[in-house]
Design a protein around this motif. Structure first.
Motif, PDB file in Angstrom:
ATOM      1  N   LEU B 362       0.857  -1.184   0.000  1.00 37.85           N
ATOM      2  CA  LEU B 362       0.000   0.000   0.000  1.00 37.85           C
ATOM      3  C   LEU B 362       0.894   1.235   0.000  1.00 37.85           C
ATOM      4  O   LEU B 362       1.831   1.318   0.795  1.00 37.85           O
ATOM      5  N   GLU B 374      -8.017   9.998   9.084  1.00 34.18           N
ATOM      6  CA  GLU B 374      -9.197   9.112   8.997  1.00 34.18           C
ATOM      7  C   GLU B 374      -9.287   8.449   7.629  1.00 34.18           C
ATOM      8  O   GLU B 374      -9.619   7.283   7.511  1.00 34.18           O
ATOM      9  N   HIS B 375      -8.981   9.223   6.598  1.00 32.95           N
ATOM     10  CA  HIS B 375      -8.999   8.660   5.250  1.00 32.95           C
ATOM     11  C   HIS B 375      -7.899   7.614   5.104  1.00 32.95           C
ATOM     12  O   HIS B 375      -8.113   6.552   4.525  1.00 32.95           O
ATOM     13  N   ILE B 376      -6.727   7.940   5.624  1.00 29.11           N
ATOM     14  CA  ILE B 376      -5.614   6.990   5.519  1.00 29.11           C
ATOM     15  C   ILE B 376      -5.966   5.724   6.304  1.00 29.11           C
ATOM     16  O   ILE B 376      -5.666   4.615   5.889  1.00 29.11           O
ATOM     17  N   ARG B 377      -6.639   5.918   7.440  1.00 28.19           N
ATOM     18  CA  ARG B 377      -7.018   4.765   8.252  1.00 28.19           C
ATOM     19  C   ARG B 377      -7.912   3.806   7.446  1.00 28.19           C
ATOM     20  O   ARG B 377      -7.727   2.597   7.490  1.00 28.19           O
ATOM     21  N   THR B 378      -8.860   4.381   6.700  1.00 24.65           N
ATOM     22  CA  THR B 378      -9.748   3.530   5.896  1.00 24.65           C
ATOM     23  C   THR B 378      -8.930   2.722   4.901  1.00 24.65           C
ATOM     24  O   THR B 378      -9.170   1.530   4.684  1.00 24.65           O
ATOM     25  N   ARG B 379      -7.923   3.363   4.299  1.00 24.45           N
ATOM     26  CA  ARG B 379      -7.117   2.653   3.309  1.00 24.45           C
ATOM     27  C   ARG B 379      -6.250   1.583   3.973  1.00 24.45           C
ATOM     28  O   ARG B 379      -6.090   0.482   3.460  1.00 24.45           O
ATOM     29  N   GLU B 381      -6.862   0.049   6.861  1.00 27.41           N
ATOM     30  CA  GLU B 381      -7.725  -1.049   7.325  1.00 27.41           C
ATOM     31  C   GLU B 381      -8.147  -1.930   6.155  1.00 27.41           C
ATOM     32  O   GLU B 381      -8.176  -3.160   6.269  1.00 27.41           O
ATOM     33  N   SER B 382      -8.489  -1.293   5.019  1.00 25.59           N
ATOM     34  CA  SER B 382      -8.887  -2.081   3.838  1.00 25.59           C
ATOM     35  C   SER B 382      -7.735  -2.971   3.396  1.00 25.59           C
ATOM     36  O   SER B 382      -7.936  -4.138   3.040  1.00 25.59           O
ATOM     37  N   PHE B 383      -6.553  -2.404   3.416  1.00 26.51           N
ATOM     38  CA  PHE B 383      -5.365  -3.166   3.018  1.00 26.51           C
ATOM     39  C   PHE B 383      -5.153  -4.362   3.955  1.00 26.51           C
ATOM     40  O   PHE B 383      -4.914  -5.488   3.514  1.00 26.51           O
ATOM     41  N   GLU B 385      -7.410  -5.802   5.831  1.00 26.54           N
ATOM     42  CA  GLU B 385      -8.515  -6.755   5.646  1.00 26.54           C
ATOM     43  C   GLU B 385      -8.241  -7.638   4.426  1.00 26.54           C
ATOM     44  O   GLU B 385      -8.474  -8.847   4.450  1.00 26.54           O
ATOM     45  N   GLN B 402      -3.018  -2.140  -4.017  1.00 30.53           N
ATOM     46  CA  GLN B 402      -2.448  -0.808  -4.013  1.00 30.53           C
ATOM     47  C   GLN B 402      -3.541   0.190  -3.718  1.00 30.53           C
ATOM     48  O   GLN B 402      -4.503   0.306  -4.453  1.00 30.53           O
ATOM     49  N   GLY B 403      -3.426   0.858  -2.632  1.00 35.47           N
ATOM     50  CA  GLY B 403      -4.407   1.880  -2.312  1.00 35.47           C
ATOM     51  C   GLY B 403      -3.773   3.222  -2.552  1.00 35.47           C
ATOM     52  O   GLY B 403      -3.132   3.791  -1.697  1.00 35.47           O
ATOM     53  N   GLU B 404      -3.897   3.711  -3.741  1.00 34.33           N
ATOM     54  CA  GLU B 404      -3.164   4.935  -4.094  1.00 34.33           C
ATOM     55  C   GLU B 404      -3.883   6.170  -3.591  1.00 34.33           C
ATOM     56  O   GLU B 404      -5.080   6.188  -3.409  1.00 34.33           O
ATOM     57  N   VAL B 405      -3.113   7.199  -3.437  1.00 29.83           N
ATOM     58  CA  VAL B 405      -3.672   8.510  -3.150  1.00 29.83           C
ATOM     59  C   VAL B 405      -4.322   9.007  -4.430  1.00 29.83           C
ATOM     60  O   VAL B 405      -3.741   8.895  -5.495  1.00 29.83           O
TER      61      VAL B 405
END
Lengths: 319, 406
Positions: B362, B374-379, B381-383, B385, B402-405
Motif C-alpha cells: 500500500l 481518517e482517510h488513511i485509516r480507511t485505506r 484497514e482495507s489493506f 482486511e 495498491q491503495g493509491e492517493v
C-alpha cells in the motif's frame, strides 16, 4: 442458534441497515438520512430494519458495521471498511462485476475485485471531497436547487461547459461565474457531472479499467452522474436495484460467513442447511462455482442446481 | 529484577528517548549548557557522525520539526519536500542557532537548495559542504569517497581548531558500532517476537541516536536489550506482520505509525532512515579509519539500498522482498514523503516487482503540514482486511494491492 445477521453502514450522510437470513437472502433493509455521521440516523435505520423483519436485536447472530462511523457502534460485533464491504455487497448484487465504483457522501472509491470475489486493488480520494456526494451537495446549494433534482436537470444539458477545479469550494465559484455569464442551469449542471465523471475516470485508471462495472453508493441514484461516468469510461455501468445498501449488505454477508464459521467450529448444525462447507464455499465465491471467469461461471449450472437441490431437500425435511 | 519493575524501567527509558525525539534541539541546548561543547549539525543519510564525535563535538542530524512552516515560506518554494522546508523554516526562525556548524551533503537536488537557504539564514554558523560520489560501483568510487571524507575532516579540523586524531576516531567508531549493534539486537528480537516494541518506540530508539550523546544513548539501549527477556509481552499473533518502507530524510509521524498498528498490524521490519537504514552497517574497527569510513559508505548501499545512489548490482525491490521473507512479513506499507524525488523515481520499480511477486503493498504519501488520518485509516484497514482475507483464500491471486492517493 440465531437465524439472522445484520450489516450496518454508518455513512457520512446516511445510515443503512440490512438483515439477512442464514441463506444470505435479504429479509429487510433501511436507509435513514439524518445528517453527518448521525447517531439518530443509525438508530432509526436499525430500529426500522428490525421492525420490518419482525425481530429484536437479541435475535441477531452477528452484527457487522462499516462506514465512517463503523467503530462507534456498540451493537456491532466486528467492523470492516467500506472498501471491503462495498466490494462484497456489489458482487453479491451483481455477480459478474469486476470493478466497483462507489461514490458516497464524502469519498469516492474504485475497487477491482479479483477472481475470489475479494478486493484486488482499490483507490480512493483522500484529500478533499472532489468527485463525491458532498461535491454535488455544495454545488446544488450554489445553484439553489434540491440535491435530488440535480440529475434530472443536468440531463437536459445542451452544450459542453467545463469546470476545471475539483475543489468543491473553488468549483462553487466557477459555477456562480458560469451562471453569471448567462449559461443555463442545465448546461452548468452538465459540467458539474462531467467533472465528477472525469475524477472517477482517474480513480478507475489507478486500479485498471476493466468490466463489468457496477456502481454503488448514493450517487449511483443520480442518473446524470451515471450517464457521464458511462460516457467517460466508454463502458456501460450496471446499477443494482438498491445501490445505497451495497456496503451494509457486504457487512451482513461478512457477518454471515463469520457466524457460520463460529457455528461450524462449535459443532452446531444449521437448521436450514446441513452442508456448512458447501454453503461457505458458495458465499465466499462471487458466483456459484466461480473460477475467475464470470462468463464461464454462469454456465456452471450443476453447482447452482446442486445447491438448490440441497436447499429444497432441507426444506422438505423441515416440513 | 521483578518483571513489573523491569517493565517500568523499560517504559521510563523509552519515555526518555521519546522526549529527546520530540525536542532534539532542546536536547542539544541542554547538552551544550552541561558540557560547554560544540554541536555539529548535519543533513541525514551519509554523514559520518563518528568524525564530529571524535573531535569532541555533539553530532546531531537535523530533524523535521512538527511546527507548520511560517518564515520558511519566504525562502523555499512549497514544492520542496517537508524535510527541506522544515529545516529552512527552523533556520529562519532561529531554532538552529544552537548549532555551531552544519555539514551539508548533496544527496538530492532539494537538499542543495535547502543548504543555500540555510546558509543565507545562519550567517554566523559555519557551513561545511561536502559532496559524495553517487555512483557506487565504479573502480574509482572508494577512492573518491575517501577523498570526500578527508576533505570533510580537514574542514572540521579547521573549524574546531584541533586535529581529529586517528585513535580518537577509532574509539568513536567502536562506540557507534556498539550502539548500532544494540539497536539491531532490538530489531532481531522484534522479528523473533521476543520483545514488544511499537513502530513509534522503535523510531524513538533510532531517532534519538541521531541526536543524543552516543555513550548516554548506548547505556539506555543496552538496558532496553537486557531488560527484554522471555517475559516480555509478545505481540498479538493474529496481527498482520508488516514491513514499512521509504521515508529517507524525515521520521514518519508517530501518530501515523500508531494508527497503522492500531488497525491490527504489527510492524516487524523496515528500511526507514529513522529505522533499519540508519543502523544497518558498521564501520571497520581496524586499520586506517578513513579507509574504513569510505568502505562503510559503500557497504551501506548493499546493507540497505538507497534510491539516491546508483549501483548496477543492487536492487532495492529485491532487497525489500528478501527482507520481508526473512521477517515473515505479509505486506508492506510504502511511506513516501511528498515531493521526495528519489523515492518517486524508484517507486514504480518497487511496485512492479511487488506485483510480480504477488506481495501486497500500500502506498501512502505523507505531508509535513497535514494528513487526513481518517482517510488513511480507511485505506490501511482495507489493506489489512485484504491481506487477512487472503490468508485463507486459494493462492490463485497474484495481483498486489495498491491503495493509491487519488
Amino acid at each position: 442458534m440465531k437465524k439472522h445477521v445484520m450489516g450496518i453502514d454508518f455513512g457520512s450522510t446516511t445510515a443503512k441497515a440490512v438483515v439477512l437470513d442464514m441463506q444470505g437472502n435479504i429479509v429487510a433493509w433501511s436507509v435513514a438520512h439524518m445528517g453527518a455521521v448521525s447517531d439518530a440516523a443509525v438508530h432509526q435505520a436499525v430500529d426500522d430494519v428490525l421492525a420490518q423483519a419482525g425481530l429484536e436485536q437479541k435475535d441477531i447472530g452477528r452484527c457487522v458495521s462499516t462506514g465512517y462511523g463503523r467503530r462507534m457502534l456498540d451493537i456491532a460485533d466486528k467492523n470492516f471498511t467500506e472498501i471491503t464491504c462495498h466490494a462484497r455487497g456489489a458482487v453479491a448484487m451483481v455477480p459478474e462485476a469486476r470493478l466497483v465504483i462507489d461514490i458516497g457522501g464524502q469519498d469516492s472509491k474504485t475497487i477491482s475485485v479479483d477472481a475470489n470475489g475479494l478486493v484486488a486493488q482499490f483507490a480512493m480520494n483522500d484529500r478533499c471531497a472532489a468527485g463525491t456526494g458532498k461535491f454535488l451537495e455544495v454545488l446544488a446549494r450554489a445553484m439553489e436547487i434540491e440535491l435530488d433534482e440535480m440529475g434530472d436537470i443536468a440531463m437536459g444539458a445542451k452544450q459542453e461547459l467545463k469546470i476545471s477545479s475539483m475543489c468543491a469550494t473553488f468549483a462553487e465559484t466557477e459555477v456562480i461565474s458560469l451562471r453569471a455569464e448567462g449559461n443555463s442551469k442545465e448546461d452548468v449542471l452538465g459540467a458539474v457531472h462531467q467533472a465528477i465523471a472525469t475524477r472517477t475516470l482517474g480513480l478507475v485508471n489507478r486500479v485498471g479499467k476493466k468490466g463489468p462495472v457496477v456502481m454503488t453508493g448514493g450517487v449511483a441514484r443520480n442518473k446524470a452522474a451515471v450517464h457521464y461516468i458511462e460516457k467517460a469510461l466508454g463502458m456501460p455501468v450496471i446499477l443494482p436495484k438498491t445501490p445505497q445498501i451495497a456496503g451494509a449488505l457486504g457487512a451482513a454477508l461478512i457477518g454471515l460467513d463469520d457466524y457460520k464459521a463460529e457455528l461450524a467450529e462449535s459443532g452446531e448444525s444449521l437448521d436450514e442447511d446441513h452442508d456448512v462447507d458447501a454453503q461457505m464455499a458458495f458465499d465466499k465465491s462471487c458466483v456459484s462455482g466461480c473460477k475467475g471467469d464470470p462468463v464461464a461461471a454462469a454456465q456452471t449450472a450443476p453447482a447452482a442446481t446442486s445447491k438448490l437441490k440441497s436447499m429444497l431437500g432441507n426444506l422438505q425435511k423441515h416440513f | 529484577m521483578l518483571l513489573e519493575s523491569r517493565v517500568k524501567e523499560q517504559g521510563s527509558i523509552l519515555a526518555r528517548l521519546g522526549e529527546v525525539c520530540t525536542d532534539p534541539l532542546g536536547y542539544a541546548r541542554e547538552w551544550k549548557a552541561r558540557t560547554g561543547g560544540l554541536v555539529v549539525g548535519s543533513f541525514p543519510m551519509n554523514f559520518p557522525s563518528e568524525m564530529a564525535h571524535a573531535a569532541g563535538a555533539l553530532p546531531l542530524i537535523i530533524q523535521e520539526a512538527e511546527d507548520p512552516i511560517t518564515a520558511g515560506h519566504g525562502l523555499l518554494f512549497p514544492f520542496y519536500c517537508g524535510y527541506t522546508r522544515s529545516t529552512v523554516d527552523q533556520a529562519a526562525n532561529g531554532e538552529l542557532d544552537v548549532l555551531d556548524a552544519i555539514m551539508f551533503g548533496d544527496h538530492c537536488v532539494q537538499l542543495l537548495g535547502a543548504a543555500d537557504a540555510v546558509r543565507m539564514s545562519l550567517k554566523n554558523t559555519r557551513v561545511i559542504f561536502f559532496q559524495l560520489i553517487s555512483s557506487m560501483c565504479d573502480p574509482w568510487t572508494l577512492g573518491r569517497a575517501k577523498e570526500s571524507f578527508e576533505k570533510l575532516r580537514e574542514e572540521l579540523e579547521d573549524f574546531l581548531g584541533r586535529k581529529v586524531e586517528d585513535d580518537a576516531l577509532r574509539e568513536s567508531i567502536r562506540l557507534f558500532n556498539r550502539d548500532r549493534q544494540a539497536m539491531r539486537k532490538l530489531y532481531e528480537m522484534r522479528v523473533a517476537g521476543q520483545i514488544s516494541l511499537t513502530a513509534t518506540e522503535m523510531q524513538y530508539v533510532v531517532k534519538s541516536a541521531m541526536v543524543m550523546d552516543r555513550r548516554e544513548h548506548l547505556e539506555l539501549v543496552e538496558a532496553l536489550v537486557a531488560g527484554a527477556t522471555e517475559n516480555s509481552p509478545a505481540p498479538e499473533k493474529r496481527a498482520i506482520r508488516l514491513h514499512l518502507s521509504g521515508h529517507f530524510c524525515q521520521a514518519p509521524k508517530p501518530e501515523l505509525l500508531d494508527m497503522i498498528e492500531g488497525c491490527g498490524a504489527v510492524v516487524v521490519g523496515d528500511d526507514l532512515y529513522h529505522g533499519f537504514r540508519y543502523i544497518s552497517t558498521d564501520v571497520g574497527e581496524n586499520g586506517d579509519p578513513m579507509e574504513a569510513l569510505a568502505h562503510w559508505y559503500l557497504d551501506r548501499n548493499t546493507g540497505v539500498p538507497c534510491p539516491t545512489r546508483v549501483q548496477n548490482d543492487v536492487d532495492w525491490d529485491a532487497f525489500l522482498l528478501d527482507a520481508m521473507r526473512k521477517e515473515n512479513a505479509e505486506g508492506m506499507i510504502v511511506l513516501m514523503a511528498k515531493f521526495c524525488e528519489p523515492h518517486m523515481y524508484y517507486y514504480p520499480e518497487v511496485k512492479e516487482a511487488f506485483e510480480k511477486a504477488g506481495m501486497p503493498h500500500l502506498l501512502i504519501e505523507t505531508e509535513h503540514e497535514s494528513m487526513a488520518l481518517e482517510h488513511i485509516r480507511t485505506r490501511v484497514e482495507s489493506f489489512l482486511e485484504l491481506v487477512k482475507r487472503r490468508r485463507g483464500a486459494a493462492p490463485v491471486v497474484t495481483s498486489a494491492a495498491q491503495g493509491e492517493v487519488a
